[in-house]
Design a protein around this motif. Structure first.
Motif, PDB file in Angstrom:
ATOM      1  N   PRO A 182       0.823  -1.223   0.000  1.00 24.31           N
ATOM      2  CA  PRO A 182       0.000   0.000   0.000  1.00 24.31           C
ATOM      3  C   PRO A 182       0.855   1.271   0.000  1.00 24.31           C
ATOM      4  CG  PRO A 182      -0.778  -1.509   1.693  1.00 24.31           C
ATOM      5  CD  PRO A 182       0.499  -2.059   1.153  1.00 24.31           C
ATOM      6  N   GLY A 183       2.007   1.221   0.674  1.00 27.44           N
ATOM      7  CA  GLY A 183       2.887   2.387   0.684  1.00 27.44           C
ATOM      8  C   GLY A 183       3.437   2.701  -0.695  1.00 27.44           C
ATOM      9  N   VAL A 184       3.803   1.679  -1.422  1.00 28.82           N
ATOM     10  CA  VAL A 184       4.300   1.873  -2.789  1.00 28.82           C
ATOM     11  C   VAL A 184       3.168   2.352  -3.691  1.00 28.82           C
ATOM     12  CG1 VAL A 184       5.245   0.675  -4.798  1.00 28.82           C
ATOM     13  CG2 VAL A 184       6.176   0.217  -2.535  1.00 28.82           C
ATOM     14  N   ALA A 185       1.983   1.785  -3.534  1.00 31.48           N
ATOM     15  CA  ALA A 185       0.832   2.213  -4.343  1.00 31.48           C
ATOM     16  C   ALA A 185       0.472   3.666  -4.054  1.00 31.48           C
ATOM     17  CB  ALA A 185      -0.360   1.310  -4.074  1.00 31.48           C
ATOM     18  N   LEU A 186       0.712   4.105  -2.830  1.00 35.51           N
ATOM     19  CA  LEU A 186       0.420   5.493  -2.460  1.00 35.51           C
ATOM     20  C   LEU A 186       1.250   6.475  -3.279  1.00 35.51           C
ATOM     21  CD1 LEU A 186      -1.303   7.035  -0.390  1.00 35.51           C
ATOM     22  CD2 LEU A 186       0.638   6.950   1.154  1.00 35.51           C
ATOM     23  N   MET A 187       2.436   6.058  -3.673  1.00 37.21           N
ATOM     24  CA  MET A 187       3.307   6.930  -4.477  1.00 37.21           C
ATOM     25  C   MET A 187       2.655   7.311  -5.809  1.00 37.21           C
ATOM     26  SD  MET A 187       6.918   5.151  -4.152  1.00 37.21           S
ATOM     27  CE  MET A 187       7.951   5.082  -2.780  1.00 37.21           C
ATOM     28  N   LEU A 188       1.778   6.466  -6.316  1.00 36.64           N
ATOM     29  CA  LEU A 188       1.110   6.759  -7.579  1.00 36.64           C
ATOM     30  C   LEU A 188       0.136   7.922  -7.450  1.00 36.64           C
ATOM     31  CD1 LEU A 188       0.301   3.097  -8.688  1.00 36.64           C
ATOM     32  CD2 LEU A 188       2.158   4.568  -9.520  1.00 36.64           C
ATOM     33  N   TYR A 189      -0.252   8.247  -6.231  1.00 33.75           N
ATOM     34  CA  TYR A 189      -1.264   9.276  -6.011  1.00 33.75           C
ATOM     35  C   TYR A 189      -0.716  10.529  -5.356  1.00 33.75           C
ATOM     36  CZ  TYR A 189      -4.332   5.458  -7.197  1.00 33.75           C
ATOM     37  OH  TYR A 189      -4.938   4.423  -7.855  1.00 33.75           O
ATOM     38  N   PHE A 190       0.592  10.769  -5.449  1.00 30.93           N
ATOM     39  CA  PHE A 190       1.170  11.965  -4.851  1.00 30.93           C
ATOM     40  C   PHE A 190       0.562  13.237  -5.424  1.00 30.93           C
ATOM     41  CE2 PHE A 190       5.370   9.955  -3.314  1.00 30.93           C
ATOM     42  CZ  PHE A 190       4.841   9.797  -2.051  1.00 30.93           C
ATOM     43  N   ASP A 191       0.242  13.255  -6.721  1.00 30.25           N
ATOM     44  CA  ASP A 191      -0.350  14.457  -7.312  1.00 30.25           C
ATOM     45  C   ASP A 191      -1.739  14.732  -6.740  1.00 30.25           C
ATOM     46  OD1 ASP A 191      -1.176  12.101  -8.561  1.00 30.25           O
ATOM     47  OD2 ASP A 191      -1.653  13.114 -10.450  1.00 30.25           O
ATOM     48  N   VAL A 192      -2.516  13.692  -6.510  1.00 27.66           N
ATOM     49  CA  VAL A 192      -3.847  13.856  -5.911  1.00 27.66           C
ATOM     50  C   VAL A 192      -3.713  14.306  -4.456  1.00 27.66           C
ATOM     51  CG1 VAL A 192      -5.968  12.658  -5.267  1.00 27.66           C
ATOM     52  CG2 VAL A 192      -4.844  12.118  -7.436  1.00 27.66           C
ATOM     53  N   ILE A 193      -2.779  13.720  -3.751  1.00 28.45           N
ATOM     54  CA  ILE A 193      -2.558  14.098  -2.348  1.00 28.45           C
ATOM     55  C   ILE A 193      -2.118  15.546  -2.249  1.00 28.45           C
ATOM     56  CG2 ILE A 193      -1.116  13.663  -0.323  1.00 28.45           C
ATOM     57  CD1 ILE A 193      -1.118  10.685  -1.189  1.00 28.45           C
TER      58      ILE A 193
END
Length: 114
Positions: free
Chosen positions: A68-79
């Motif tokens: 999940p931590g690695v998958a979170l990197m895909l959403y840095f722009d949304v965050i």
């Protein structure tokens, strides 16, 4: 070890079956954990039967957070775009959980002391 895996995965499968059959809006893993706890409390299962595998899973719990931590990197722009609402929601929900937990604890403690 096979018995321990069978018991744990059996509770998980039973939770999956319950969610599928009833449509309960809860994760099947939570239902499975509750069933495992119930079976242990009722004495239908013995702690020794699942202790080894449970200890192993808890000791390696950090590894389960890597995907999940690695998958979170895909959403840095949304965050980044929604940082303020995410922060406010996190702070508010944390405060609500703390207050509700404290109130429930005090209520149960008063009832127990009566």
């Amino acid at each position: 070890m096979i018995r321990q895996c069978t018991i744990l995965f059996g509770c998980l499968a039973l939770g999956e079956l319950i969610v599928w059959a009833t449509g309960i809006p809860l994760p099947s893993s939570i239902i499975g954990m509750l069933l495992l706890t119930l079976f242990l409390k009722l004495g239908w299962l013995r702690l020794e039967w699942v202790k080894g595998m449970s200890d192993f899973l808890v000791a390696n719990l950090g590894f389960f957070f890597v995907p999940p931590g690695v998958a979170l990197m895909l959403y840095f722009d949304v965050i980044k775009a929604e940082l303020l609402p995410i922060t406010v929601a996190t702070v508010v929900s944390t405060v609500v959980v703390l207050v509700v937990t404290g109130q429930v604890h005090q209520l149960l403690r008063k009832k127990r002391n009566k």
